[in-house]
Design an enzyme around this catalytic site. Structure first.
Site, PDB file in Angstrom:
ATOM      1  N   MET A 251     -10.238   1.293   3.256  1.00 25.12           N
ATOM      2  CA  MET A 251      -9.597   2.191   2.296  1.00 25.12           C
ATOM      3  C   MET A 251      -8.715   3.199   3.012  1.00 25.12           C
ATOM      4  O   MET A 251      -9.132   3.840   3.977  1.00 25.12           O
ATOM      5  CB  MET A 251     -10.689   2.898   1.472  1.00 25.12           C
ATOM      6  CG  MET A 251     -10.164   3.878   0.462  1.00 25.12           C
ATOM      7  SD  MET A 251      -9.133   3.026  -0.790  1.00 25.12           S
ATOM      8  CE  MET A 251      -7.988   4.354  -1.186  1.00 25.12           C
ATOM      9  N   GLU A 252      -7.521   3.384   2.452  1.00 20.38           N
ATOM     10  CA  GLU A 252      -6.466   4.156   3.105  1.00 20.38           C
ATOM     11  C   GLU A 252      -6.495   5.654   2.844  1.00 20.38           C
ATOM     12  O   GLU A 252      -5.439   6.301   2.906  1.00 20.38           O
ATOM     13  CB  GLU A 252      -5.103   3.593   2.668  1.00 20.38           C
ATOM     14  CG  GLU A 252      -4.719   3.862   1.176  1.00 20.38           C
ATOM     15  CD  GLU A 252      -5.088   2.734   0.223  1.00 20.38           C
ATOM     16  OE1 GLU A 252      -5.974   1.933   0.541  1.00 20.38           O
ATOM     17  OE2 GLU A 252      -4.476   2.679  -0.866  1.00 20.38           O
ATOM     18  N   GLU A 286      -4.036  -0.570   6.275  1.00 16.21           N
ATOM     19  CA  GLU A 286      -4.448   0.777   5.834  1.00 16.21           C
ATOM     20  C   GLU A 286      -3.503   1.832   6.401  1.00 16.21           C
ATOM     21  O   GLU A 286      -3.144   2.787   5.721  1.00 16.21           O
ATOM     22  CB  GLU A 286      -5.893   1.076   6.241  1.00 16.21           C
ATOM     23  CG  GLU A 286      -6.921   0.041   5.790  1.00 16.21           C
ATOM     24  CD  GLU A 286      -6.828  -0.352   4.330  1.00 16.21           C
ATOM     25  OE1 GLU A 286      -6.382   0.471   3.503  1.00 16.21           O
ATOM     26  OE2 GLU A 286      -7.178  -1.509   3.994  1.00 16.21           O
ATOM     27  N   HIS A 289      -0.283   2.006   4.488  1.00 18.99           N
ATOM     28  CA  HIS A 289      -0.433   2.663   3.188  1.00 18.99           C
ATOM     29  C   HIS A 289      -0.046   4.144   3.261  1.00 18.99           C
ATOM     30  O   HIS A 289       0.238   4.755   2.232  1.00 18.99           O
ATOM     31  CB  HIS A 289      -1.885   2.576   2.707  1.00 18.99           C
ATOM     32  CG  HIS A 289      -2.186   1.408   1.806  1.00 18.99           C
ATOM     33  ND1 HIS A 289      -1.374   1.034   0.769  1.00 18.99           N
ATOM     34  CD2 HIS A 289      -3.247   0.549   1.778  1.00 18.99           C
ATOM     35  CE1 HIS A 289      -1.925  -0.010   0.137  1.00 18.99           C
ATOM     36  NE2 HIS A 289      -3.049  -0.328   0.733  1.00 18.99           N
TER      37      HIS A 289
HETATM   38  N1  ARG Z   1      -6.723   0.219  -1.382  1.00 17.72           N
HETATM   39  C1  ARG Z   1      -7.657  -0.551  -0.602  1.00 17.72           C
HETATM   40  C2  ARG Z   1      -6.859  -1.512   0.257  1.00 17.72           C
HETATM   41  O1  ARG Z   1      -5.985  -2.168  -0.215  1.00 17.72           O
HETATM   42  C3  ARG Z   1      -8.631  -1.310  -1.417  1.00 17.72           C
HETATM   43  C4  ARG Z   1      -9.629  -0.485  -2.116  1.00 17.72           C
HETATM   44  C5  ARG Z   1     -10.084  -1.134  -3.336  1.00 17.72           C
HETATM   45  N2  ARG Z   1     -11.212  -0.489  -3.885  1.00 17.72           N
HETATM   46  C6  ARG Z   1     -11.722  -0.831  -5.064  1.00 17.72           C
HETATM   47  N3  ARG Z   1     -12.741  -0.198  -5.468  1.00 17.72           N
HETATM   48  N4  ARG Z   1     -11.258  -1.736  -5.836  1.00 17.72           N
HETATM   49  O2  ARG Z   1      -7.065  -1.626   1.416  1.00 17.72           O
HETATM   50 ZN    ZN Z   2      -4.167  -2.011   0.331  1.00 22.29          ZN
END
Ligand code: ARG
Ligand code: ZN
Length: 845
Positions: A251-252, A286, A289
């Site tokens: 997670m970013e 990440e 992002h």
């Molecule tokens: N934004 C994160 C990534 O692309 C993924 C997190 C997704 N989390 C979730 N609860 N759906 O690396």
């Molecule tokens: Zn992502």
């Protein structure tokens, strides 16, 4: 309740600033918030509703005076909030130790950790938990843990407390907090304009030796984003934390990325080459992002592909630059066809930008991520590299600090290139995989390619309009020489022809080079032409794909006509794998066949009912035939690809090991496991150790080796995940269920750890014929575990419904069993929103 894209409305208030204090305690953490609100000039609605779930309100104040808001299961409302700037304060209590959903603030091995995307912040405190509300955050953490981290830069700290300040306005989904007994692997990076950045990779004591590779990957990513996209890092510190219990990969969160330990920790002894490559890509993802997601974020969750599609595209470019571009492209297409195509062609199909959802966590899909990245790749191909760079510059300049939409994104391309993007936009709104058929003719020296496109209906979308398809084409002469190099044809009609005049001979077409559009190419089957392309195509993707098509047709003929494995395929492969001029990684990919579920899909499309046991048997027969055909070549291949230098996870060594391992697996079909046993016993790295063990599992000669592996690695969670997963996924179909059942009783099986759950239950569903056993018990087993997990962790449970998405394509008995399994899930009391949405979409098929 269903949320719709068309219903978007801005929030009635802007948040100017957030101050949070955390008083950490495992079962009773107090969160004090002080939030400055001001009326939002963009709207007249002033509904002061703050999201909040599983939080206990202790007190609330407006401008210092106590208030008694109305509290519901999903939030808090104040009827008479001021129509002028004001400060809202609240104190709430939450229970991180009991949080098994791993969303919001939770605990993992004694460490506090958060996951807020998409809607987890509301489980921490009351807040307008939506991405279009952006604010600066100051965070004070009080607790007795040695390391306490949040977003942004460290502001101050003392005995039992630490304060952090993040100067960049951000939505709540990017909030993060970590506290625990952690140690840092430290480094430094100086940005292009001279900012010194402290880099830390925080891990639990004992994992320090698994940090070096991730740190190098981070520095490479930071440099690459400066050089290729002109993007610099914007804080004084960049922290990464590894956590064992995590629903996704990583997670970013701004300045504080949190990683599933499987997606960051690596050492040669415990990680495979594939792990190293994936870690490098996720670190990059990440990090990237920070600009595509954080500085420019999404207006609402329907726009998720705005940040994910673009960031996946960027991390693919990075991997292509760091390693081999053709190998990366082929691997990405293998993944797209294995995960996204079934989604796009089944009951879970949805547009890259969905128009409605019940639970947004169900839309972190291969369609949003991987097809979303393909859409960016098509855009770049259509406008060209230079215009793409210009558009991206404009995007960063125009939208920095904003929460944007796909309309904003496409307008940038229109403004930067002058091109009308209205038809291209269908890639975002139309679900389903387009099918592209092609016919050719040769007359009076003109060669003509005629294409037709057609997208089958998907749930809720019966009619499909033609899409813009970039079709990269090359033409080869009869002797294999390239007479027309790769040319981009732009198709926008349902049917369209393209002429190549002045052709002295009828050429052999190589169509959809580099997989220039995410479509199913339906070319009239011509075994001779395909073998010719396998031998001569200058485009590595199409050369690889020709081999894949020959293998596929061989399997289909074996299954439906009782044919023998196709000799022209085996001959073509034999020539290629021993061609020393070709990259070993590419040759290893040439040796891999289509997956069994891919074959099931093809059979279904051709109106045969797929029989999983017959598919398995045919794939085995093709593997045996390949081993027999290549037998005389294997010693030389192994000798040329054996690594004698110290282990390095670089692309060159990894490619050689991949080919070496592929050769070992063919050899195992001939010697019953003698060579694999020797390799297993002498391996000094996980890539070879695991490859050899996989060979032994496939050969059914695994008892001693599995026990030895377990004894060696019982204290390493990440290695034990491999041990669990591989022995279930690679075993013979009849053993898969007994083995999976048995392993759920292993003392190290842990329902609450998503990696371990996936390693056992998820791996079982990957054993195609084992999962689809005729008695239906495989379906029951999966359904039963999903029901059990759903009560604790809905997000991970719901994601694991995917194996059921192909349920309608099998025979009546299997269909009935799968339907019954889904209905059993649907009938479970207190089913989560995540799960009930997934099951109802699956049952609607
Ligand atoms: N934004 C994160 C990534 O692309 C993924 C997190 C997704 N989390 C979730 N609860 N759906 O690396
Ligand atoms: Zn992502």
């Amino acid at each position: 309740t269903t949320v719709y894209l068309k219903d978007y409305e801005p929030f009635g208030y802007l948040v100017e600033d957030v101050h949070l204090t955390f008083r950490l305690a495992p079962n009773a953490t107090r969160v004090l918030s002080r939030i400055r609100f001001a009326p939002n000039p963009a709207t007249k609605t002033r509904d002061f509703f703050l999201n909040g779930e599983n939080v206990t309100l202790i007190s609330a104040k407006i401008d210092g005076a106590g208030v008694a808001p109305e509290i519901t299961a999903d939030g808090l409302r104040l009827e008479d909030a001021p129509d002028a700037p004001f400060t809202f304060e609240a104190e709430v209590e939450i229970d991180p130790a009991e949080n098994t959903a791993l969303e919001g603030l939770y605990m993992s091995n004694g460490m506090y950790c958060t996951q807020c995307e998409a809607e987890g912040f509301r489980k921490i405190t009351y807040y307008p938990d939506r991405p279009d509300v952006m604010a600066t955050f100051t965070v004070r953490i009080e607790g007795d843990l040695p390391v306490m981290l949040s977003n942004g830069n460290p502001a101050a700290s003392g005995e039992g407390w630490a304060e952090w300040h993040d100067p960049w306005p951000k939505p709540s989904y990017l909030f993060a907090l970590v506290a625990g007994e952690l140690v840092a692997h430290e480094d430094r990076f100086t940005t292009a304009s001279g900012r010194a950045v402290d880099l830390n990779l925080w891990v639990r004591p004992g994992d320090e030796h698994k940090c070096a590779f991730g740190m190098e990957a981070l520095k490479k990513s930071m440099r690459w984003d400066e050089e290729v996209y002109g993007r610099e890092y914007d804080l004084d510190v960049f922290n990464i934390v590894a956590v064992d219990d995590f629903n996704m990969g990583a997670m970013e969160n701004k300045g504080l990325n949190i990683f599933n330990s499987a997606a960051v920790l690596a050492s040669p002894e415990t990680s495979t080459d594939a792990n190293f490559e994936r870690i490098e890509a996720i670190i990059a993802h990440e990090y990237f992002h920070n600009w595509t997601g954080n500085r420019i974020t999404c207006r609402d969750w329907f726009q998720l592909c705005l940040k994910e599609g673009l960031t996946v595209f960027r991390d693919s470019q990075f991997t292509a630059d760091m390693r081999s571009a053709p190998v990366k492209r082929i691997s990405d297409v293998i993944d797209l066809r294995a995960r996204q195509f079934p989604e796009d062609q089944g009951p879970l199909a949805h547009p890259v930008r969905p128009e409605s959802f019940q639970e947004i966590n169900n839309f972190y899909t291969a369609t949003v991520y991987e097809k979303g990245a393909e859409v960016i790749g098509m855009l770049k191909r259509l406008v060209g590299d230079e215009a793409y760079a210009k558009a991206l510059d404009l995007h960063f300049e125009r939208h920095d600090g904003q929460a944007c939409t796909i309309e904003d994104w496409l307008r940038v391309f229109e403004d930067a290139t002058g091109r009308d993007m209205s038809q291209f936009k269908r890639w975002y709104s139309q679900a389903g995989t387009p099918r592209l058929s092609v016919a050719d003719s040769y007359e009076n020296g003109t060669y003509t390619l005629t294409f037709r496109q057609h997208t089958p209906p998907t749930p809720g979308q019966d009619q499909k309009a033609p899409q813009v398809l970039p079709i990269a084409v090359g033409l080869l002469g009869q002797n294999g020489e390239e007479i027309v190099p790769t040319t981009l044809l732009e198709m926008s009609e349902a049917e369209q022809s393209f002429d190549f005049p002045n052709m002295a001979q009828r050429p052999v077409p190589s169509i959809l080079r580099g997989f220039s559009a995410p479509v199913v190419l339906e070319q009239c089957w011509d075994a001779e032409r395909t073998a010719f392309l396998l031998a001569h195509d200058t485009d590595p993707f199409n050369r690889w794909d020709a081999g894949r098509q020959l293998a596929r047709e061989s399997l289909v003929a074996q299954i439906t006509e009782g044919a023998a494995p196709d000799a022209s395929y085996l001959d073509g492969i034999a020539t290629l794998v021993s061609d020393e001029a070709l990259d070993p990684a590419f040759r290893a990919l040439m040796l891999s066949g289509p997956t069994q579920s891919e074959i099931a899909q093809i059979l279904h499309e051709r109106r045969h009912t797929p029989d999983p046991d017959a598919i398995f048997t045919s794939a085995e027969a093709l593997g045996d035939a390949k081993a027999a055909r290549l037998e005389h070549l294997l010693p030389a291949i192994k000798d040329a690809t054996e690594i004698r230098a110290p282990y390095s996870p670089d692309a060159d060594q990894a490619g050689k090991r991949a080919l070496w391992s592929a050769a070992l697996s063919l050899e195992t079909r001939l010697d019953g496991g003698a060579a694999a046993t020797a390799a297993f016993e002498s391996a000094d790295n996980m890539t070879i150790q695991l490859a050899a063990l996989t060979c032994l599992v496939r050969a059914g000669a695994d008892e001693d080796a599995l026990a030895a592996f377990e004894a060696q690695w019982k204290d390493d969670r990440l290695v034990m995940d491999k041990w669990f997963a591989m022995q279930i996924a690679a075993t013979a179909p009849e053993n898969a269920l007994p083995r999976a059942r048995h392993l759920t009783e292993h003392p190290a099986f842990d329902l609450k750890n998503p990696n371990r759950f996936r390693a056992v239950i998820g791996a079982f569903a990957m054993n195609h014929a084992g999962f689809h056993r005729a008695d239906g018990e495989g379906y029951d087993f999966l359904a039963g575990w999903l029901i059990t997990l759903d009560a604790k962790n809905p997000q991970t449970a719901a994601r694991m419904c995917a194996p059921f998405q192909s349920w309608t394509r099998y025979d009546a008995d299997r269909r009935a069993s799968m339907k019954a399994a889904l209905e059993r899930i649907a009938a479970t009391p207190d089913l989560s929103r995540d799960m009930s949405e997934m099951v109802s979409r699956l049952l609607a098929a």
